[in-house]
Design a protein around this motif. Structure first.
Motif, mmCIF file in Angstrom:
data_model
loop_
_atom_site.group_PDB
_atom_site.id
_atom_site.type_symbol
_atom_site.label_atom_id
_atom_site.label_comp_id
_atom_site.label_asym_id
_atom_site.label_seq_id
_atom_site.Cartn_x
_atom_site.Cartn_y
_atom_site.Cartn_z
ATOM 1 N N ARG A 70 38.946 42.006 38.876
ATOM 2 C CA ARG A 70 40.169 42.782 38.896
ATOM 3 C C ARG A 70 41.371 41.858 38.866
ATOM 4 O O ARG A 70 41.261 40.685 39.248
ATOM 5 C CB ARG A 70 40.203 43.659 40.162
ATOM 6 C CG ARG A 70 39.025 44.622 40.237
ATOM 7 C CD ARG A 70 38.650 45.008 41.635
ATOM 8 N NE ARG A 70 38.510 43.866 42.541
ATOM 9 C CZ ARG A 70 37.478 43.031 42.532
ATOM 10 N NH1 ARG A 70 36.473 43.192 41.673
ATOM 11 N NH2 ARG A 70 37.428 42.006 43.369
ATOM 12 N N PRO A 71 42.536 42.337 38.417
ATOM 13 C CA PRO A 71 43.725 41.482 38.403
ATOM 14 C C PRO A 71 43.991 40.874 39.778
ATOM 15 O O PRO A 71 43.965 41.574 40.788
ATOM 16 C CB PRO A 71 44.846 42.462 37.999
ATOM 17 C CG PRO A 71 44.142 43.531 37.219
ATOM 18 C CD PRO A 71 42.801 43.677 37.868
ATOM 19 N N ARG A 72 44.167 39.568 39.782
ATOM 20 C CA ARG A 72 44.437 38.797 41.012
ATOM 21 C C ARG A 72 43.321 38.945 42.036
ATOM 22 O O ARG A 72 43.509 38.669 43.223
ATOM 23 C CB ARG A 72 45.792 39.216 41.626
ATOM 24 C CG ARG A 72 46.973 38.977 40.697
ATOM 25 C CD ARG A 72 48.290 39.369 41.358
ATOM 26 N NE ARG A 72 48.322 40.768 41.745
ATOM 27 C CZ ARG A 72 48.584 41.765 40.910
ATOM 28 N NH1 ARG A 72 48.847 41.510 39.629
ATOM 29 N NH2 ARG A 72 48.593 43.002 41.324
ATOM 30 N N ASP A 73 42.155 39.410 41.590
ATOM 31 C CA ASP A 73 40.989 39.569 42.459
ATOM 32 C C ASP A 73 41.280 40.405 43.706
ATOM 33 O O ASP A 73 40.713 40.187 44.788
ATOM 34 C CB ASP A 73 40.444 38.195 42.884
ATOM 35 C CG ASP A 73 39.752 37.489 41.740
ATOM 36 O OD1 ASP A 73 39.187 38.200 40.882
ATOM 37 O OD2 ASP A 73 39.787 36.248 41.691
ATOM 38 N N VAL A 74 42.170 41.386 43.565
ATOM 39 C CA VAL A 74 42.479 42.296 44.663
ATOM 40 C C VAL A 74 41.256 43.173 44.939
ATOM 41 O O VAL A 74 40.631 43.691 44.016
ATOM 42 C CB VAL A 74 43.694 43.176 44.318
ATOM 43 C CG1 VAL A 74 43.940 44.215 45.409
ATOM 44 C CG2 VAL A 74 44.925 42.309 44.126
ATOM 45 N N SER A 75 40.903 43.358 46.206
ATOM 46 C CA SER A 75 39.773 44.207 46.555
ATOM 47 C C SER A 75 40.057 45.655 46.174
ATOM 48 O O SER A 75 41.176 46.151 46.380
ATOM 49 C CB SER A 75 39.486 44.116 48.055
ATOM 50 O OG SER A 75 38.559 45.102 48.442
ATOM 51 N N ARG A 94 42.609 48.825 35.912
ATOM 52 C CA ARG A 94 41.817 48.197 34.864
ATOM 53 C C ARG A 94 40.998 47.048 35.450
ATOM 54 O O ARG A 94 41.441 46.348 36.367
ATOM 55 C CB ARG A 94 42.742 47.672 33.772
ATOM 56 C CG ARG A 94 42.039 47.333 32.475
ATOM 57 C CD ARG A 94 43.023 47.145 31.359
ATOM 58 N NE ARG A 94 42.361 46.852 30.106
ATOM 59 C CZ ARG A 94 43.002 46.746 28.964
ATOM 60 N NH1 ARG A 94 44.322 46.923 28.917
ATOM 61 N NH2 ARG A 94 42.326 46.485 27.844
ATOM 62 N N ALA A 95 39.804 46.856 34.918
ATOM 63 C CA ALA A 95 38.946 45.764 35.401
ATOM 64 C C ALA A 95 37.932 45.414 34.317
ATOM 65 O O ALA A 95 37.728 46.172 33.359
ATOM 66 C CB ALA A 95 38.224 46.182 36.685
#
Length: 455
Positions: free
Chosen positions: A41-46, A57-58
């Motif tokens: 995911r963007p910026r690896d956000v949980s 989006r992922a």
């Protein structure tokens, strides 16, 4: 056995095959963690940190870090989700290969494959809907006519549940009176038998009104098997085509053209009908045709309703009368065909004249079929009150009615309040089976096992 709610489950929620989009649903306590394990995911956000009811989006990653597909994640936090649990819906490209690979990744990352109907079962177990409403979800999916869909939507909205709840409230109030007379007779006095009888009869009248809707409701939901029967060349296949408004069955002037049964779905005044065209019934030495005749007779034995097609040009023959006798108690309607060529000498009041060739009389035939199978009970499903649409509900209500009958007998015999309590409590338990308050694990399992996987 009811599956554990501690598991995190996943399944394809859209039909298998090729499409523009495919959705995989993940539900359970580890839904966000499992999703995070297979996506970037963007910026690896949980995903757990995303607000509920939002899209993100992922990329779904393979074990080697390569991208399987570019997807959208729909986030739902418990309890504000379909199942009442944490839910992620993964919208991917609708091809079988990406969906299969995404599902495989989820299964190796802590989720298990959902059982049939398990998402809706969890919604029921988590209090998002009662059992009658949960059944309606399956009915919505399976609806084959607009009327069936309207009926299912009514049940899902809680119309039936509300009516059953009101009847249960009546009986609970009665139970309170009975129990009070047993436990606190010195304070409240003896049980008022006349009041008790009035309350029982009021509950019974509400049950009777509900039961009166069952024949129509079950017919609209389950549909009808209607067999077209008759001698060879009377126009059964032509009549099927006329009802379908499309040429589906092969029609020729040669007797015995139809050698096997042909089944098609048709909507007759909101009733989903499985119309079965059969081989003409006659004595024959042709082996293939003889097998077709045997299948015709077998279809007649399993029919809910029969259209016995007669030839208006030749009139009723001895073979026609013999076939009519074989129908026995099976509900049926006489249909005179080829009335554009010649009207029958004596059609009788209990028959319909049509021309399958020109289409004349087909709408009148449909009206007559609907009137017959509904026994004059045609109503507007959209504006009607609560309607019984499941045999299970009818059995539960009939059992409740029977237990209340027992209570009235107990009252008339002036037996102690303890005995009345047993009968009334039995009625309460039966009513609870409709909405699930007293449903057994076996009933619950049977209901949800009929659902598709992913719902």
């Amino acid at each position: 056995m009811i599956p554990s709610l501690d598991d995190t489950i996943c399944s394809l929620a859209t039909p298998p095959g090729v499409g523009g989009i495919g959705v995989i649903r993940v539900s359970g306590p580890q839904a966000f963690a499992v999703t995070d394990a297979v996506t970037k995911r963007p910026r690896d956000v949980s995903s757990a940190s995303y607000a509920g009811h939002t899209l993100h989006r992922a990329d779904v990653l393979a074990h080697d870090g390569s991208v399987i597909d570019d997807v959208l994640l729909a986030i739902f936090h418990a309890p504000r989700s379909y199942t009442g649990e944490n839910v992620v819906e993964i919208s991917a490209h609708g091809g079988p290969v990406p969906l299969r690979r995404i599902l495989s990744r989820l299964l190796t990352s802590g989720a298990r494959l959902a059982q049939p109907g398990e998402f809706t079962q969890r919604a029921y177990l988590n209090g998002k809907m009662d059992l009658a409403q949960a059944e309606a979800v399956g009915d919505i999916i399976a609806a084959r006519t607009d009327e069936a869909l309207t009926l299912a939507r009514s049940q899902q909205s809680g119309r039936l549940s509300a009516e059953v709840a009101e009847i249960r409230h009546l009986i609970l109030r009665l139970m309170a009176l009975i129990e009070a007379s047993i436990d606190f007779s010195e304070d409240v006095g003896e049980l008022d038998m006349e009041l008790c009888e009035r309350e029982i009869r009021e509950a019974q009248s509400r049950i009777v009104r509900l039961l009166a809707t069952a024949d129509r409701g079950i017919l609209v939901r389950e549909g009808l098997k209607m067999v077209l029967a008759g001698r060879p060349n009377v126009g059964k296949s032509s009549l099927l085509n006329a009802l379908l408004r499309v040429s589906r069955a092969i029609v020729t002037p040669i007797p015995g053209t139809t050698r096997d049964t042909l089944e098609e779905s048709v909507n007759i005044r909101g009733i989903p009908v499985r119309a079965v065209d059969t081989a003409g019934v006659r004595d024959t030495d042709d082996l293939v045709e003889k097998l077709g005749v045997e299948r015709s007779l077998e279809s007649l034995r399993g029919a809910d309703f029969v259209l016995l097609v007669l030839d208006a040009v030749t009139g009723e023959t001895e073979e026609d009368r013999s076939l009519r006798a074989q129908l026995g108690e099976t509900p049926h309607l006489i249909v005179w065909n080829k009335c554009d060529i010649q009207m029958p000498e004596d059609s009788g009041a209990d028959a319909v004249c049509v021309s399958a060739f020109t289409g004349a009389g087909i709408e009148a035939l449909e009206e007559t079929i609907a009137g017959r199978v509904l026994a004059g009970g045609v109503t507007d499903t959209a504006s009607a009150g609560a309607i019984i649409s499941h045999s299970r509900h009818r059995r539960a209500l009939e059992d409740a009615q029977s237990r209340l009958d027992d209570a009235l007998v107990t009252l008339s015999n002036q037996m102690p309040a303890d005995f009345i309590s047993i009968d009334v409590r039995g009625a309460l338990m039966s009513l609870g089976e409709v909405t699930g308050e007293t449903a057994t694990e076996d009933i619950i399992h049977e209901i949800f096992s009929r659902f598709c996987i992913g719902k």
